[in-house]
Scaffold this active site. Structure first.
Site, PDB file in Angstrom:
ATOM      1  N   ASP A 108       0.853  -1.196   0.000  1.00 50.13           N
ATOM      2  CA  ASP A 108       0.000   0.000   0.000  1.00 50.13           C
ATOM      3  C   ASP A 108       0.886   1.243   0.000  1.00 50.13           C
ATOM      4  OD1 ASP A 108      -2.785  -0.933   0.094  1.00 50.13           O
ATOM      5  OD2 ASP A 108      -2.198  -1.839   1.998  1.00 50.13           O
ATOM      6  N   ASN A 328      -8.937 -39.096   2.444  1.00 49.01           N
ATOM      7  CA  ASN A 328      -8.329 -37.851   1.990  1.00 49.01           C
ATOM      8  C   ASN A 328      -9.043 -36.682   2.668  1.00 49.01           C
ATOM      9  OD1 ASN A 328      -7.602 -36.579  -1.368  1.00 49.01           O
ATOM     10  ND2 ASN A 328      -7.546 -35.540   0.568  1.00 49.01           N
ATOM     11  N   ASP A 460      -0.378 -32.955  -4.264  1.00 48.82           N
ATOM     12  CA  ASP A 460      -1.055 -32.658  -5.522  1.00 48.82           C
ATOM     13  C   ASP A 460      -0.940 -31.168  -5.816  1.00 48.82           C
ATOM     14  OD1 ASP A 460      -2.609 -32.496  -3.154  1.00 48.82           O
ATOM     15  OD2 ASP A 460      -4.469 -32.510  -4.261  1.00 48.82           O
ATOM     16  N   GLU A 675      -1.586 -20.753   3.237  1.00 50.99           N
ATOM     17  CA  GLU A 675      -1.412 -22.198   3.054  1.00 50.99           C
ATOM     18  C   GLU A 675       0.036 -22.547   2.716  1.00 50.99           C
ATOM     19  OE1 GLU A 675      -3.148 -25.670   0.034  1.00 50.99           O
ATOM     20  OE2 GLU A 675      -3.210 -23.559  -0.528  1.00 50.99           O
TER      21      GLU A 675
END
Length: 761
Positions: A108, A328, A460, A675
């Site tokens: 910013d 999973n 993945d 993540e």
């Protein structure tokens, strides 16, 4: 004449009463009650309590600048500010959030300065708040205060300048875990029903209840009737619910899978069911995941949340019993697919922290977990097709038919396009006919076999596994199964007096495994004899010998995956080689060679990358970056493995690098905990498929991301006090470890801020 008595709320407190809460108190305590000024009127301050003196706007300079005044405070007492929440929030966003994302970050271009009125002067005197970190913390505190219904607050300056390591660790422990907590029951369904990965036309929430749980099915039907606004549908699964054809039939009606529940008393004196709480990864991953949960549980144990971690193990035991495997994720489209197995270590870590006064209860709980792990071991990982009988090693090789339904609509477009053109169909038409079995394409079947295996691996996606994953006996999976074998043997020997009776009937895998043994359909039953430690230690020793034979490469000082079809090693360099240290299946010499000859291949400024740039190959428009390749990080397993073999300084160095990367992102980007990271550019702006999760929030981070939260808390346990202080000061690893002027290679050069800002060039 005595002054009139001021009418105030009984719970009201005044900031000069000496009852001010600690600056680092949790939000509920800090903002849980009003703090008032004793000023006779508010005439000394502007409307709504915001300081009368505002930054001056120069007509020729559109940047707002504060004028320093002689009456600025010079007190040695802790400084506090009297703040109007909504008005201050408006000004901060209007002035500082120049890109309009409701965050204050280094990207910013605002003045990074605002004046706040001090509480002791009733807002008349003011002090400048400067810099990205203080301003983003101010925005966060305002948002949290508004959550608690506060219009005016007295805010400690110390809350804005709080040590960033302490602040992030505190937020994870007291806020993020709570925000990531879910339950599958009448109350919890309000949150968890929505699934952004649902690509079908059926948007009604649907819960699948396993066969053999009539009370559970009845409970959810009652919830559906009592809460019609949910639109909940309840379906009971068949006994064999992981048949690939059946699972494919659910693609048009995906739903949540029921998890373990406990029977509790209801308000009417009877009993009802209540879901056992668990932690989800976060963002779009709003269900219970397998290997995420392992890392999350380690973080929970660091933060003292043993019961929460314990409940997650109970969910996994429930999944093995009713769904045949640890899934999973707990959605219907995952019924054929597992993920890296961590259950035994997860259970033993928790068992070691249970209340010692409840020894018998603890022992029964551990039996539940170990029995479930033994069943999963024999029926999933040591059964064909996941087991390769010739090598005796295991592979990620799940069942399944058709195109994985949870992927983005365009994810496989480039794969399907040639086949659609071959049949003169649109991609949608071809996909529908292929999924329905009306068109046969063996080449495409093979592609999706490997694609499902990649998803089962947890990695993945990656070029390491592309078009071959289902054929690979990987070092990571076989290290985990070695750990299973040792853990089961140790638990039976040390906790269960060297014998364990099984309560479920299932076929045992032959030992030692061989093609001839697996050609014989006859199997011994789990109920035939008691489990003892001897066989499990033998299984571990056998697997270690096979790992050394097929996966270890002496000349390259590294473990590799073994292709069971081509019958040779796949020479893709992967940091999962260090999982052998975590599992304890490497010899002292192998460990020394890994550390001294191979670790430098993966170590970069932000920690460890999953694979080498050389193995990954050149990236182009036709060959985009994969999210589990160079350069995202891959950390905890190696830290623990290095510590296990006595390489504590190396573990500390790697942990420092990773925590430095997380802390600088937290400081510079409004408290973000994503993540994944680009460990080379020290950036959460990851240039790989799927983007990044946990970055899309307004004003204040609410969840972080499950395993990143855990990595931070675990990583801190590796640091010395001196290292922790250096991380809090955002001291570059190259400065801290004395390599600032001497190293300009793979570790990324000497300008971490410049490296991070390259992402925005």
């Amino acid at each position: 004449m005595s002054p009139p008595v001021l009418a105030t709320a009984p719970s009201a407190r005044f900031f000069d009463d000496g009852h001010h809460r600690p600056y680092n108190a949790e939000a509920a305590e800090y903002y849980g009650h009003e703090i008032h000024s004793r000023a006779r009127t508010y005439s000394n301050v502007s409307v709504m309590g915001f300081p009368k003196r505002q930054p001056i706007l120069d007509d020729e300079d559109p940047v707002m600048r504060a004028r320093r005044l002689s009456h600025d405070e010079k007190s040695n007492l802790p400084r506090r500010f009297l703040i109007d929440v909504e008005e201050t929030m408006r000004i901060v966003l209007e002035q500082e959030d120049t890109d309009g994302d409701f965050q204050i970050s280094i990207t910013d271009s605002g003045p990074k300065l605002i004046a706040l009125g001090t509480a002791t002067s009733n807002g008349y005197k003011s002090f400048d708040i400067r810099g990205t970190y203080m301003l983003s913390n101010l925005l966060q505190e305002l948002a949290i205060a508004r959550d608690h219904g506060r219009r005016r607050i007295v805010l400690d300056e110390s809350r804005l300048t709080e040590n960033p390591v302490d602040r992030l660790s505190r937020m994870i422990k007291h806020s993020f875990w709570n925000s990531l907590t879910r339950r599958i029951d009448g109350d919890g369904l309000e949150i968890i029903c929505a699934d952004p990965k649902n690509r079908s036309a059926n948007l009604k929430p649907l819960i699948y209840v396993p066969h053999g749980e009539p009370k559970m099915a009845e409970y959810y039907r009652k919830v559906a009737a009592e809460k019609p606004h949910l639109g909940l549908e309840v379906a009971v699964l068949p006994e064999k619910c992981d048949d690939p054809a059946f699972v494919k039939s659910l693609n048009d009606k995906p739903g949540l899978l029921a998890l373990a529940m406990r029977e509790v008393k209801d308000p009417k004196g009877g009993t009802t069911l209540k879901g056992i709480p668990f932690i989800v990864p976060g963002a779009r991953f709003n269900e219970l995941y397998n290997w995420d949960s392992y890392f999350i549980s380690l973080g929970l144990l660091v933060d003292g949340q043993v019961e929460m971690a314990q409940g997650m193990v109970e969910h996994f035991a429930f999944e093995i019993k009713h769904y045949g495997k640890i899934l999973n994720g707990s959605r219907s489209y995952y019924l054929c697919r597992s993920q890296p197995p961590f259950l035994t270590d997860m259970a033993l870590q928790i068992f070691n922290q249970l209340d010692r006064s409840k020894a018998k209860q603890n022992k029964e709980w551990l039996k539940l977990a170990i029995r479930a792990a033994i069943k999963e071991y024999h029926t999933v990982w040591m059964a064909e097709p996941r087991l390769d009988p010739e090598t005796g090693l295991s592979r990620y090789r799940p069942g399944g038919l058709g195109i994985p339904p949870e992927t983005e609509a365009t994810h496989f477009t480039h794969i399907l396009q040639p086949f659609a053109e071959k049949h003169g169909l649109s991609i949608n038409e071809f996909s529908e006919k292929y999924n329905d079995g009306l068109l046969e394409e063996p080449e495409l079947d093979e592609y999706f076999l490997h694609d499902r295996a990649v998803r089962e691996s947890g990695h993945d996606t990656t070029y390491r596994f592309e078009k071959r994953c289902a054929n690979l006996a990987t070092i990571d999976l076989n290290s985990l199964l070695y750990k299973y074998e040792v853990d089961i043997a140790t638990a039976i020997r040390d906790v269960f007096d060297d014998e364990l009776e099984m309560l479920e009937d299932f076929p045992l895998s032959p030992f030692p495994p061989s093609p001839a043994e697996f050609a014989d359909p006859k199997r011994e039953s789990s109920m035939t004899y008691l489990q003892t430690s001897e066989e499990w230690f033998q299984r571990a020793e056998f697997r270690k010998e096979r790992i050394d034979t097929y996966l270890w490469n002496e000349s390259k000082s590294l473990y590799y995956d073994y292709d069971t079809v081509t019958k040779k090693q796949s020479l893709y360099e992967s940091v999962t080689a260090f999982w052998a240290l975590w599992a304890g299946c490497a010899s002292e010499e192998q460990c020394w060679k890994l550390v001294s000859h191979s670790m430098s291949k993966f170590e970069v400024i932000g920690g460890l990358v999953p694979g080498t740039e050389e193995s990954r190959g050149k990236i182009s428009l036709d060959r985009p970056n994969r999210q589990w390749d160079f350069p995202p990080p891959h950390q905890i397993m190696t830290w623990v493995g290095l510590e296990r073999y006595g390489y504590l300084e190396d573990a500390q160095r790697l942990a420092y690098r990773f925590l430095y990367m997380m802390t600088t992102a937290f400081v510079d980007f409004n408290g973000v905990v994503p993540e994944k990271f680009d460990a080379v550019k020290l950036s959460h702006m990851v240039d790989a498929e799927y983007g990044n999760q946990g970055v899309d929030f307004k004003m204040v981070p609410r969840e972080g991301f499950g395993w990143m939260n855990a990595a931070y808390q675990i990583g801190l346990s590796f640091l010395t006090t001196h290292m922790r202080r250096a991380v809090a000061a955002c001291t570059s690893p190259e400065v801290f470890f004395g390599r600032y002027d001497t190293y300009d290679g793979a570790l990324g050069g000497t300008d971490p801020l410049g490296i991070a800002m390259e992402s925005f060039a």
